[in-house]
Each structure stands twice: as C-alpha cells, then as structure tokens.
Scaffold this active site. Structure first.
Site, PDB file in Angstrom:
ATOM      1  N   SER A   1       0.795  -1.228   0.000  1.00 25.54           N
ATOM      2  CA  SER A   1       0.000   0.000   0.000  1.00 25.54           C
ATOM      3  C   SER A   1       0.827   1.278   0.000  1.00 25.54           C
ATOM      4  O   SER A   1       0.323   2.334  -0.387  1.00 25.54           O
ATOM      5  CB  SER A   1      -0.938   0.012   1.205  1.00 25.54           C
ATOM      6  OG  SER A   1      -0.212  -0.157   2.413  1.00 25.54           O
TER       7      SER A   1
ATOM      8  N   ASP B   1      -2.270   8.241   8.136  1.00 26.95           N
ATOM      9  CA  ASP B   1      -3.188   7.411   8.902  1.00 26.95           C
ATOM     10  C   ASP B   1      -2.357   6.646   9.933  1.00 26.95           C
ATOM     11  O   ASP B   1      -1.257   7.068  10.271  1.00 26.95           O
ATOM     12  CB  ASP B   1      -4.008   6.484   7.991  1.00 26.95           C
ATOM     13  CG  ASP B   1      -3.141   5.602   7.096  1.00 26.95           C
ATOM     14  OD1 ASP B   1      -1.981   5.326   7.468  1.00 26.95           O
ATOM     15  OD2 ASP B   1      -3.612   5.181   6.016  1.00 26.95           O
TER      16      ASP B   1
ATOM     17  N   HIS C   1       0.564   4.743   7.243  1.00 26.57           N
ATOM     18  CA  HIS C   1       1.223   5.303   6.064  1.00 26.57           C
ATOM     19  C   HIS C   1       1.656   6.752   6.291  1.00 26.57           C
ATOM     20  O   HIS C   1       0.887   7.556   6.818  1.00 26.57           O
ATOM     21  CB  HIS C   1       0.272   5.257   4.858  1.00 26.57           C
ATOM     22  CG  HIS C   1      -0.269   3.904   4.581  1.00 26.57           C
ATOM     23  ND1 HIS C   1      -1.504   3.488   5.062  1.00 26.57           N
ATOM     24  CD2 HIS C   1       0.246   2.858   3.891  1.00 26.57           C
ATOM     25  CE1 HIS C   1      -1.721   2.238   4.666  1.00 26.57           C
ATOM     26  NE2 HIS C   1      -0.674   1.835   3.959  1.00 26.57           N
TER      27      HIS C   1
END
Length: 364
Positions: free
Chosen positions: A51, A339, A342
């Site tokens: 991600s 978040d 990340h």
C-alpha cells in the site's frame, strides 16, 4: 634515400604525438559525456509492492485495503482520492518525477490507461500485499507472485501496441522498485491471528521471507528487468498502529524483525551483484528503515511536531476503509504519518530525496 625515409617517418610520428597531446584533454570529456548519457537513460519506472506504493490497483478489489475515498487524496492534484494511501502522492509518483520520466505513476489495473502511460511505466503494487503469499490472502490483495503475472500481461499488451523490439527496449531500459514486507510482519506474523507464529519462530520466518523476496527478484530479472531497487522494510514498530496503546515509544520486537530482514536481504543483494546473474544487471538495497527512523527521532529538524500519532488516527482501525469519509486533522504538515500506518506526502518527499542522495544512483 634511406636516411630521408627515416626522417620522414620520424616527422610523421612527431606530428601524430603532437596531435594526440592536443586532443587528449578532449577525449576523457567525450567518453564521460557518452557514458553519462547512457548511465542516465531510463525509459520507464515500474513499481511492485504494497500500500505504500499502490496508486489505486485495489480500487475494484474485494478488500479492506482501499483508499479511493476521502480523506485520502485531500492534497493530491484536484483533491482526488485515487486509491493512494496518503494525503497526496506516494513514492512511485515522486521517484518517477525526480527521474524526469513523468509526474504520476498510474496503476496498471486501470481501464483508461493510454499508450503513453504504458510506455513510461506503471505500478503493479497492491495494498495489503507481502512476500508471504498468506499475507495477501488475509488482506485480499494481489500477491507478489500475482504482480509478476500482471507484469507478464503488461509485456504482452505493450508488445501488441509497439512491437516486440520496442517492448524489449522499454523493459530493458526501465528501472524497477520492490517495496514489500511490512505487511508480512504487521498484518500476518504479529497479528491477532498469528497462524505463521505457530509454524515459524521469528528467525525462521525471516529466512522464509528473504528467500521469497530473492525468488521474486530473480523472477523479475528473468522477465527482463535489469535495474532493480529493493526498498527495505521501514521501522514497522514506529507506525502509530504498531506502538503499544498510548505509548510514544516504538515497539522494539517489530523493529528488530524489520532490521534483521533488511540485514539478510542486503547480503543477498550483494551476492546477486557479485555473481552477476544476468550480464548488465544491477541490484541495489535502498534503506527506508534508517531514513524514516531519522524523521521520527528528529522531527523538529524536518519540520514535524507529531511522530506517534497519525493525522487520521492511530489505532488498527484508523486506516483504509475504516476511515472512509472521516475528517482528517487540520494541520497535516505537522504529521509524519497520515493514517495509522502510512506516511504523509511531505514525509515521502523527504524520504525519496534521501534515497536519491544515498545509493539510488547505483541503479543509473
């Protein structure tokens, strides 16, 4: 007559030596310029991983690892949530831009990709992926092996559009990055459902991951990638969601696991370079661990004030679909993390700059 002939030869020899001396200062410059041009020639940028570098490949997958909704993308051009797990751009975009290839690295799984996008590279990364195939099963991501299958599909698609010779040139002159492994620890080995911990102790699991990562790299090499940058695992235990609840200290065991993996994969990359598996191939380890840790240890130096919290929250449920349409903090520039897992675009920019200042040039 013989004497005159010898004098003529001597005169010609002196003129030749003089000519060499006159032009000698130019020769290294010409050679260096040509070498420099060849050294910096990059046709395309390709990214595989998780991600941290997924620009939207998960948007249509059945998975919790999605980011195609606010507050993600609030600082992306146009304020669009594209599937990037950040407030703005992610490392693949920034690297492609720094290399002068293009401004944004598009996801391969996108219906409206244009020929220009395909020619200059795409990202195959999938949020939640790992080198351990079980990691991708747990999160519903495209595994690292699945990403290689997408790369094969990409090559066939490109060949149909531009021909085999041009496709081969683009592939061989491209630069490749693998960014994976953090999920294998955070969402698998150290998760609340520790299936792998019943099978492996930590050193054994790391050996399994390293072997999987090496196999991935060799397969990518066999498929035509000649310049592969292996971005190491970051300090996983410093992510807000991985810290002890309410603690400002990084979780040490997760960090030690990341360090051991990085140490072992560095040795493997050195071995691959020494063995020259494929003539003309280059492999490089790129240190994300210490670079991110430096931001966390010296936040004020880089203009940050918050290192232990995420702008959108700090628990395991403050990431991906769990923060869909939730308002973010008003002062994102103070945060290293967007978040609970990340980094922010601002942090990513600093980290990519550090890679360029260090050994990224080894792949040029």
């Amino acid at each position: 007559m013989a004497s005159s002939y010898r004098c003529l030869l001597a005169s010609l020899a002196l003129q030749f030596v003089y000519l060499l001396l006159l032009t000698a200062p130019l020769l290294p410059h010409v050679h260096g310029a040509a070498a420099g041009a060849a050294k910096s020639k990059i046709s395309a940028v390709f990214v595989f991983g998780d991600s941290t570098v997924d620009p939207g490949n998960n948007n249509n997958r059945v998975t919790v690892a999605k980011a195609d909704f606010p507050p993600y993308g609030q600082d992306f051009p146009g304020g669009n949530a594209t599937g990037r797990f950040s407030n703005g751009k992610v490392p693949g975009d920034i690297i492609a831009s720094r290399l002068g290839v293009k401004e944004l690295l598009q996801p391969y799984i996108r219906e409206d990709l244009e020929l220009g996008d395909l020619r200059t590279g795409v990202a195959f990364a999938s949020g939640g992926s790992g080198y351990d195939p079980l990691t991708s099963v747990l999160t519903g991501a495209t595994s690292s092996t699945g990403q290689l299958e997408l790369f094969h599909d990409y090559k066939e698609r490109l060949k149909a559009l531009v021909g085999e010779e041009e496709m081969t040139r683009i592939i061989s002159e491209g630069i490749y990055f693998a960014v994976c492994g953090a999920n294998d620890f955070a969402n698998n080995y150290f998760s609340q459902i520790p299936m792998r911990r019943y099978q492996y102790d930590l050193p054994s699991y790391i050996r399994f991951l390293v072997s999987s990562a090496v196999n991935f790299t060799l397969k990518l090499n066999e498929m035509g990638a000649k310049r592969i940058g292996f971005i190491g695992i970051p300090p996983v235990g410093c992510s807000p969601s991985q810290r002890e609840l309410g603690s400002t200290e990084c979780e040490p065991v997760r960090n030690q696991a990341a360090q051991l993996f990085n140490y072992e994969i560095t040795k493997e990359i050195l071995r691959l370079n020494a063995e020259q598996i494929v003539l003309g191939s280059k492999f490089a380890y790129l240190d994300m661990y210490n670079n991110l840790l430096d931001l966390i240890k010296r936040p004020n130096y880089y203009g940050f004030t918050d290192v232990a919290e995420g702008c959108c929250g700090s628990t395991m449920l403050d990431v991906a679909i769990f923060i869909k349409n939730r308002p973010a903090c008003p002062n994102v520039h103070d945060y290293i993390f967007w978040d609970s897992f990340h980094p922010t675009e601002e942090a990513y920019n600093i980290l990519v700059d550090k890679l360029f200042q260090q050994n990224l040039q080894d792949l040029m």
